[in-house]
Motif scaffolding. Structure first.
Motif, short mmCIF file in Angstrom:
data_model
loop_
_atom_site.label_atom_id
_atom_site.label_comp_id
_atom_site.label_asym_id
_atom_site.label_seq_id
_atom_site.Cartn_x
_atom_site.Cartn_y
_atom_site.Cartn_z
N MET A 144 -10.67 -8.64 10.18
CA MET A 144 -9.28 -8.35 10.53
C MET A 144 -8.74 -6.99 10.75
O MET A 144 -9.87 -5.91 10.14
CB MET A 144 -8.17 -8.95 9.62
N SER A 145 -8.16 -6.41 11.32
CA SER A 145 -7.84 -5.06 12.02
C SER A 145 -7.12 -4.44 10.39
O SER A 145 -6.87 -5.12 9.35
CB SER A 145 -6.81 -4.92 12.82
N CYS A 146 -7.49 -3.15 10.41
CA CYS A 146 -6.88 -2.48 9.29
C CYS A 146 -5.52 -2.42 9.00
O CYS A 146 -4.98 -2.54 7.93
CB CYS A 146 -7.61 -0.79 9.39
N MET A 147 -4.79 -2.53 10.00
CA MET A 147 -3.19 -2.67 9.90
C MET A 147 -2.78 -3.87 9.25
O MET A 147 -2.12 -4.04 8.36
CB MET A 147 -2.58 -2.61 11.21
N GLU A 148 -3.67 -5.03 9.64
CA GLU A 148 -3.42 -6.23 9.00
C GLU A 148 -3.70 -6.26 7.58
O GLU A 148 -3.06 -6.79 6.82
CB GLU A 148 -4.01 -7.19 9.73
N HIS A 149 -4.93 -5.86 7.34
CA HIS A 149 -5.35 -5.64 5.77
C HIS A 149 -4.36 -4.94 5.09
O HIS A 149 -3.72 -5.41 3.81
CB HIS A 149 -6.44 -4.81 5.79
N ASP A 150 -3.61 -3.61 5.48
CA ASP A 150 -2.65 -3.13 4.60
C ASP A 150 -1.40 -3.80 4.60
O ASP A 150 -0.96 -3.87 3.32
CB ASP A 150 -2.46 -1.73 5.23
N LYS A 151 -1.10 -4.63 5.76
CA LYS A 151 0.11 -5.32 5.35
C LYS A 151 0.04 -6.55 4.10
O LYS A 151 0.84 -6.61 3.44
CB LYS A 151 0.42 -6.01 6.81
N TYR A 152 -1.24 -7.26 4.43
CA TYR A 152 -1.51 -8.27 3.39
C TYR A 152 -1.78 -7.69 2.01
O TYR A 152 -1.59 -8.21 0.87
CB TYR A 152 -2.64 -9.25 3.83
N ALA A 153 -2.62 -6.64 2.00
CA ALA A 153 -2.92 -6.02 0.36
C ALA A 153 -1.74 -5.48 -0.04
O ALA A 153 -1.74 -5.69 -1.43
CB ALA A 153 -3.95 -4.88 0.79
N ALA A 154 -0.67 -4.74 0.56
CA ALA A 154 0.40 -4.53 -0.11
C ALA A 154 1.20 -5.54 -0.81
O ALA A 154 1.93 -5.52 -1.84
CB ALA A 154 1.38 -3.97 0.79
N GLY A 155 0.89 -6.76 -0.11
CA GLY A 155 1.76 -8.13 -0.92
C GLY A 155 0.75 -8.77 -2.04
O GLY A 155 1.41 -9.56 -2.71
N SER A 156 -0.35 -8.45 -1.93
CA SER A 156 -1.12 -8.96 -2.75
C SER A 156 -1.86 -8.06 -3.92
O SER A 156 -1.36 -8.02 -5.17
CB SER A 156 -2.34 -9.83 -2.21
N GLN A 157 -2.53 -7.05 -3.39
CA GLN A 157 -3.34 -6.09 -4.20
C GLN A 157 -2.28 -5.20 -4.96
O GLN A 157 -2.45 -5.00 -6.26
CB GLN A 157 -4.28 -5.35 -3.35
N PHE A 158 -1.28 -4.68 -4.15
CA PHE A 158 -0.40 -3.53 -5.05
C PHE A 158 0.61 -4.27 -5.69
O PHE A 158 0.69 -3.73 -6.92
CB PHE A 158 0.37 -2.92 -3.87
N VAL A 159 0.91 -5.58 -5.55
CA VAL A 159 1.74 -6.36 -6.32
C VAL A 159 1.01 -6.64 -7.66
O VAL A 159 1.82 -6.62 -8.78
CB VAL A 159 2.54 -7.44 -5.45
N THR A 160 -0.24 -7.12 -7.45
CA THR A 160 -1.11 -7.44 -8.48
C THR A 160 -1.13 -6.23 -9.51
O THR A 160 -0.95 -6.46 -10.62
CB THR A 160 -2.34 -7.96 -8.17
N HIS A 161 -1.62 -5.10 -8.90
CA HIS A 161 -1.66 -4.03 -9.87
C HIS A 161 -0.49 -3.44 -10.54
O HIS A 161 -0.33 -3.19 -11.88
CB HIS A 161 -2.36 -2.87 -9.09
N THR A 162 0.77 -3.55 -9.56
CA THR A 162 1.94 -3.34 -10.23
C THR A 162 2.26 -4.19 -11.49
O THR A 162 2.80 -3.72 -12.76
CB THR A 162 3.20 -3.20 -9.28
#
Length: 376
Positions: free
Chosen positions: A237-255
């Motif tokens: 997937m594109s880097c833009m798509e990754h960051d969109k999904y990662a903010a909703g999963s990885q960042f929320v998980t770390h938070t």
């Protein structure tokens, strides 16, 4: 007769197609009648034994040829916890590894079978096929500004494994020479979550810039093949798509993991499955540095939105809780007490002119000719 001379010897020259390692002398009696006038003599028979491998081992040769054809020379920039974690798997796939880091990891690298360099100039003179950035997000740009790209081959493949993707993509396009290939990747796992296996874990990648030549396409496929062979779920997937999904999963998980760590979540004798999940979340996130978490927030433009949504969600939950509590408390405060009729209580209230208020009929009030429901 078996032997007619005292000694027969098989020499390597007589059998040039064999490899000989040593000789064994065996005393054999001659089948002749003994002469009582002289002592019996026993001649020796030399046998050259073959206990070495054939001079040309086709199986070993084919294996070595396969390893050479599929192996890469990979330079890892940033040989910290994650770089070491990746290198162990790379080595199992017979790749040659070089490493550079600000911290001196020479002894550890030697134990793993990795060549460590304290100067990137010396490392780049080895002409690696792939340069892998495994640095922190915050130090990536500073490192790229100092790298001696002129010492590399002109079509070297650069790869990153950062947790954000648009940020390193833009840095690569800004600082790398135009002939260099670019592959942005993110293994969605780490030393803790993937210590048993990589099977089924997502691996995101974006072929930002890969040359059309066959050897450059093959080189990219070889690198991706490492994760594919380990059983990763390959997601392009594109880097833009990754960051969109990662903010909703990885960042929320770390938070949430850091919030629960600050909260002081502890194990108890009656842990539920859900509580165990929360404990595992804290365990998986507390090992990561705050720089990593800050990088997820600072260099992903979607992270601030997710943080605000979390804050609003928490406030909404508090509002629901306190709202329900207020209703219960108000009901308890104004409910009937001691069996006193509600209508009797209403008749005791006075108007401004001192007259009593009559109880409403059918829960309705009449005001200036209009009927008003008392349950508004």
């Amino acid at each position: 007769m078996l032997l007619s001379s005292a000694t027969r010897s098989l020499s390597p020259q007589s059998l040039p197609f064999l490899s000989f390692s040593h000789s064994i002398s065996l005393p054999l009696p001659l089948p002749l009648l003994p002469n009582p006038c002289r002592p019996t003599r026993f001649p020796s028979f030399q046998i050259s034994c073959i206990d070495a491998a054939q001079p040309f081992d086709y199986e070993s040769h084919l294996k070595n040829h396969y390893i050479q054809s599929t192996s890469l020379k990979i330079a890892i920039l940033g040989f910290g916890n994650f770089g070491q974690f990746l290198s162990k798997t790379f080595l199992r796939h017979h790749h040659t590894l070089l490493a550079y880091s600000r911290t001196n990891y020479t002894d550890l690298a030697n134990q793993l079978g990795v060549s460590f360099y304290s100067d990137p100039n010396d490392l780049f003179e080895q002409h690696p096929d792939v340069v892998l950035l495994s640095t922190s997000i915050l130090s990536t740009e500073t490192l790229l500004q100092k790298l001696p790209f002129q010492r590399l081959r002109r079509n070297t493949l650069f790869v990153d494994v950062l947790s954000v993707k648009e940020f390193p993509r833009n840095l690569f396009l800004k600082y790398l020479p135009p002939d260099f290939d670019i592959l942005c990747t993110h293994p969605m796992f780490g030393p803790e979550s993937a210590k048993a296996s990589w099977a089924g874990l997502p691996f995101v990648y974006d072929k930002v810039r890969i040359g059309d030549e066959e050897n450059r396409v093959t080189r990219c496929d070889k690198f991706l093949g490492i994760f594919e062979k380990e059983g990763c779920r390959m997601v392009e997937m594109s880097c833009m798509e990754h960051d969109k999904y990662a903010a909703g999963s990885q960042f929320v998980t770390h938070t949430m993991g850091r919030v629960l760590e600050k909260f002081g979540l502890e194990s108890s004798p009656i842990n539920t499955k859900g509580y165990e999940t929360l404990l595992n979340l804290v365990e998986n996130t507390k090992g990561d540095s705050f720089d990593l978490y800050y990088g997820l927030f600072m260099y992903n433009q979607n992270a601030l939105e997710q943080l605000e949504r979390l804050d609003m969600a928490f406030e909404s939950i508090k509002k629901d809780l306190f709202g329900r509590l207020h209703e219960v408390y108000r009901k308890q405060l104004f409910e009937d007490n001691g069996g006193v009729d509600k209508k009797m209580n209403l008749t005791q209230k006075l108007l401004g002119n001192g007259s009593l208020i009559e109880p409403p009929l059918d829960n309705q009030w009449k005001y200036e000719g209009q009927i008003i429901n008392s349950r508004m």
